[in-house]
Write a protein that holds these residues in place. Structure first.
Motif, PDB file in Angstrom:
ATOM      1  N   PHE A  67       0.826  -1.210   0.000  1.00 27.76           N
ATOM      2  CA  PHE A  67       0.000   0.000   0.000  1.00 27.76           C
ATOM      3  C   PHE A  67       0.851   1.247   0.000  1.00 27.76           C
ATOM      4  O   PHE A  67       2.012   1.236   0.396  1.00 27.76           O
ATOM      5  CB  PHE A  67      -0.975   0.002   1.181  1.00 27.76           C
ATOM      6  CG  PHE A  67      -0.336   0.288   2.522  1.00 27.76           C
ATOM      7  CD1 PHE A  67      -0.250   1.585   3.004  1.00 27.76           C
ATOM      8  CD2 PHE A  67       0.169  -0.743   3.297  1.00 27.76           C
ATOM      9  CE1 PHE A  67       0.330   1.852   4.232  1.00 27.76           C
ATOM     10  CE2 PHE A  67       0.755  -0.495   4.526  1.00 27.76           C
ATOM     11  CZ  PHE A  67       0.829   0.809   5.000  1.00 27.76           C
ATOM     12  N   GLU A  68       0.224   2.308  -0.453  1.00 20.48           N
ATOM     13  CA  GLU A  68       0.787   3.650  -0.392  1.00 20.48           C
ATOM     14  C   GLU A  68      -0.157   4.501   0.439  1.00 20.48           C
ATOM     15  O   GLU A  68      -1.342   4.614   0.110  1.00 20.48           O
ATOM     16  CB  GLU A  68       0.907   4.259  -1.798  1.00 20.48           C
ATOM     17  CG  GLU A  68       1.991   3.652  -2.644  1.00 20.48           C
ATOM     18  CD  GLU A  68       3.386   3.919  -2.102  1.00 20.48           C
ATOM     19  OE1 GLU A  68       3.621   5.030  -1.568  1.00 20.48           O
ATOM     20  OE2 GLU A  68       4.217   3.010  -2.194  1.00 20.48           O
ATOM     21  N   ARG A  70      -2.196   7.628   1.731  1.00 20.31           N
ATOM     22  CA  ARG A  70      -2.675   8.868   1.121  1.00 20.31           C
ATOM     23  C   ARG A  70      -2.712   9.961   2.180  1.00 20.31           C
ATOM     24  O   ARG A  70      -2.141  11.010   1.996  1.00 20.31           O
ATOM     25  CB  ARG A  70      -4.056   8.645   0.505  1.00 20.31           C
ATOM     26  CG  ARG A  70      -4.002   7.678  -0.690  1.00 20.31           C
ATOM     27  CD  ARG A  70      -5.327   7.541  -1.409  1.00 20.31           C
ATOM     28  NE  ARG A  70      -5.739   8.842  -1.933  1.00 20.31           N
ATOM     29  CZ  ARG A  70      -6.919   9.404  -1.691  1.00 20.31           C
ATOM     30  NH1 ARG A  70      -7.823   8.800  -0.962  1.00 20.31           N
ATOM     31  NH2 ARG A  70      -7.216  10.581  -2.195  1.00 20.31           N
ATOM     32  N   SER A  82      -6.732   7.108   4.499  1.00 25.58           N
ATOM     33  CA  SER A  82      -6.940   6.477   3.205  1.00 25.58           C
ATOM     34  C   SER A  82      -5.606   5.977   2.667  1.00 25.58           C
ATOM     35  O   SER A  82      -4.573   6.617   2.881  1.00 25.58           O
ATOM     36  CB  SER A  82      -7.552   7.477   2.223  1.00 25.58           C
ATOM     37  OG  SER A  82      -7.748   6.889   0.956  1.00 25.58           O
ATOM     38  N   ILE A  83      -5.656   4.833   1.992  1.00 30.05           N
ATOM     39  CA  ILE A  83      -4.491   4.288   1.307  1.00 30.05           C
ATOM     40  C   ILE A  83      -4.906   3.819  -0.085  1.00 30.05           C
ATOM     41  O   ILE A  83      -6.089   3.590  -0.352  1.00 30.05           O
ATOM     42  CB  ILE A  83      -3.870   3.089   2.060  1.00 30.05           C
ATOM     43  CG1 ILE A  83      -4.869   1.924   2.136  1.00 30.05           C
ATOM     44  CG2 ILE A  83      -3.360   3.496   3.425  1.00 30.05           C
ATOM     45  CD1 ILE A  83      -4.279   0.598   2.573  1.00 30.05           C
ATOM     46  N   ASP A  84      -3.930   3.674  -0.963  1.00 33.56           N
ATOM     47  CA  ASP A  84      -4.095   2.960  -2.223  1.00 33.56           C
ATOM     48  C   ASP A  84      -3.416   1.612  -2.006  1.00 33.56           C
ATOM     49  O   ASP A  84      -2.275   1.559  -1.523  1.00 33.56           O
ATOM     50  CB  ASP A  84      -3.421   3.697  -3.374  1.00 33.56           C
ATOM     51  CG  ASP A  84      -4.144   4.982  -3.746  1.00 33.56           C
ATOM     52  OD1 ASP A  84      -5.389   5.006  -3.675  1.00 33.56           O
ATOM     53  OD2 ASP A  84      -3.470   5.954  -4.115  1.00 33.56           O
ATOM     54  N   HIS A  86      -2.643  -2.664  -3.370  1.00 30.29           N
ATOM     55  CA  HIS A  86      -2.504  -3.581  -4.498  1.00 30.29           C
ATOM     56  C   HIS A  86      -2.243  -4.977  -3.931  1.00 30.29           C
ATOM     57  O   HIS A  86      -1.268  -5.179  -3.209  1.00 30.29           O
ATOM     58  CB  HIS A  86      -1.353  -3.128  -5.389  1.00 30.29           C
ATOM     59  CG  HIS A  86      -1.251  -3.886  -6.662  1.00 30.29           C
ATOM     60  ND1 HIS A  86      -0.163  -3.786  -7.480  1.00 30.29           N
ATOM     61  CD2 HIS A  86      -2.091  -4.755  -7.282  1.00 30.29           C
ATOM     62  CE1 HIS A  86      -0.327  -4.547  -8.553  1.00 30.29           C
ATOM     63  NE2 HIS A  86      -1.494  -5.147  -8.442  1.00 30.29           N
ATOM     64  N   ARG A 101      -6.802  -4.027  -6.931  1.00 28.10           N
ATOM     65  CA  ARG A 101      -6.334  -2.686  -6.581  1.00 28.10           C
ATOM     66  C   ARG A 101      -7.519  -1.888  -6.048  1.00 28.10           C
ATOM     67  O   ARG A 101      -8.646  -2.100  -6.462  1.00 28.10           O
ATOM     68  CB  ARG A 101      -5.796  -1.965  -7.809  1.00 28.10           C
ATOM     69  CG  ARG A 101      -4.565  -2.562  -8.399  1.00 28.10           C
ATOM     70  CD  ARG A 101      -4.190  -1.846  -9.699  1.00 28.10           C
ATOM     71  NE  ARG A 101      -3.074  -2.492 -10.328  1.00 28.10           N
ATOM     72  CZ  ARG A 101      -1.806  -2.140 -10.146  1.00 28.10           C
ATOM     73  NH1 ARG A 101      -1.518  -1.127  -9.358  1.00 28.10           N
ATOM     74  NH2 ARG A 101      -0.844  -2.785 -10.745  1.00 28.10           N
ATOM     75  N   GLY A 102      -7.214  -0.948  -5.175  1.00 26.34           N
ATOM     76  CA  GLY A 102      -8.286  -0.106  -4.678  1.00 26.34           C
ATOM     77  C   GLY A 102      -7.778   0.993  -3.776  1.00 26.34           C
ATOM     78  O   GLY A 102      -6.580   1.164  -3.574  1.00 26.34           O
ATOM     79  N   ARG A 103      -8.733   1.706  -3.252  1.00 30.59           N
ATOM     80  CA  ARG A 103      -8.474   2.832  -2.349  1.00 30.59           C
ATOM     81  C   ARG A 103      -9.406   2.655  -1.168  1.00 30.59           C
ATOM     82  O   ARG A 103     -10.576   2.346  -1.339  1.00 30.59           O
ATOM     83  CB  ARG A 103      -8.758   4.131  -3.076  1.00 30.59           C
ATOM     84  CG  ARG A 103      -8.576   5.356  -2.224  1.00 30.59           C
ATOM     85  CD  ARG A 103      -8.666   6.602  -3.057  1.00 30.59           C
ATOM     86  NE  ARG A 103      -7.384   6.752  -3.772  1.00 30.59           N
ATOM     87  CZ  ARG A 103      -7.178   7.618  -4.732  1.00 30.59           C
ATOM     88  NH1 ARG A 103      -8.161   8.413  -5.138  1.00 30.59           N
ATOM     89  NH2 ARG A 103      -5.994   7.723  -5.301  1.00 30.59           N
ATOM     90  N   THR A 104      -8.890   2.870   0.019  1.00 31.98           N
ATOM     91  CA  THR A 104      -9.697   2.714   1.222  1.00 31.98           C
ATOM     92  C   THR A 104     -10.095   4.065   1.804  1.00 31.98           C
ATOM     93  O   THR A 104      -9.475   5.089   1.519  1.00 31.98           O
ATOM     94  CB  THR A 104      -8.927   1.946   2.309  1.00 31.98           C
ATOM     95  OG1 THR A 104      -7.844   2.752   2.763  1.00 31.98           O
ATOM     96  CG2 THR A 104      -8.432   0.604   1.803  1.00 31.98           C
ATOM     97  N   SER A 105     -11.087   4.028   2.634  1.00 31.56           N
ATOM     98  CA  SER A 105     -11.465   5.128   3.528  1.00 31.56           C
ATOM     99  C   SER A 105     -11.645   4.491   4.890  1.00 31.56           C
ATOM    100  O   SER A 105     -12.369   3.504   5.021  1.00 31.56           O
ATOM    101  CB  SER A 105     -12.772   5.787   3.091  1.00 31.56           C
ATOM    102  OG  SER A 105     -12.622   6.404   1.849  1.00 31.56           O
TER     103      SER A 105
END
Length: 115
Positions: A67-68, A70, A82-84, A86, A101-105
């Motif tokens: 993850f990266e 945000r 939030s993260i991106d 994979h 892949r996705g983005r979290t909240s």
């Protein structure tokens, strides 16, 4: 027990647990009344049993996640992040390769013990 003292540690501990296949450690990061939306088109689930079921499915893919970060925003005992992410290297129940892949909240609340 898996704990995070800072909001930024939550994603690190969760990722370590997922990559180790440790559902119990992942569950440690949710409070009893937590709500999880497993995917953008899924209905929210709440409570330890429902969240555990979803986490077991995810661990069952046997992939590895990276993850990266945000952001994390803090206000008192609450934080929103939030993260991106994979997830790769796993396979679904039919043996098909997984590339998710996705983005979290996320919303986190400091617990009485400081975690």
């Amino acid at each position: 027990m898996t704990v995070a003292r800072l909001p930024e540690e939550i994603n690190i501990r969760w990722t370590e647990a997922l990559n180790a296949g440790d559902v119990a450690a992942m569950l440690d990061l949710y409070e009893p009344g937590a709500v999880l939306v497993p995917s953008p088109d899924a209905e929210p689930v709440s409570g330890p049993a429902a969240i555990e079921s979803n986490l077991r499915w995810l661990v069952g893919l046997r992939g590895k996640i990276t993850f990266e970060p945000r952001y994390w925003l803090r206000n008192g005992d609450l934080a929103m992040g939030s993260i991106d992410f994979h997830l790769t290297g796993g396979s679904d129940e039919d043996g098909n390769p997984v590339d998710m892949r996705g983005r979290t909240s996320e919303v986190a609340r400091r617990q009485p013990d400081g975690t």
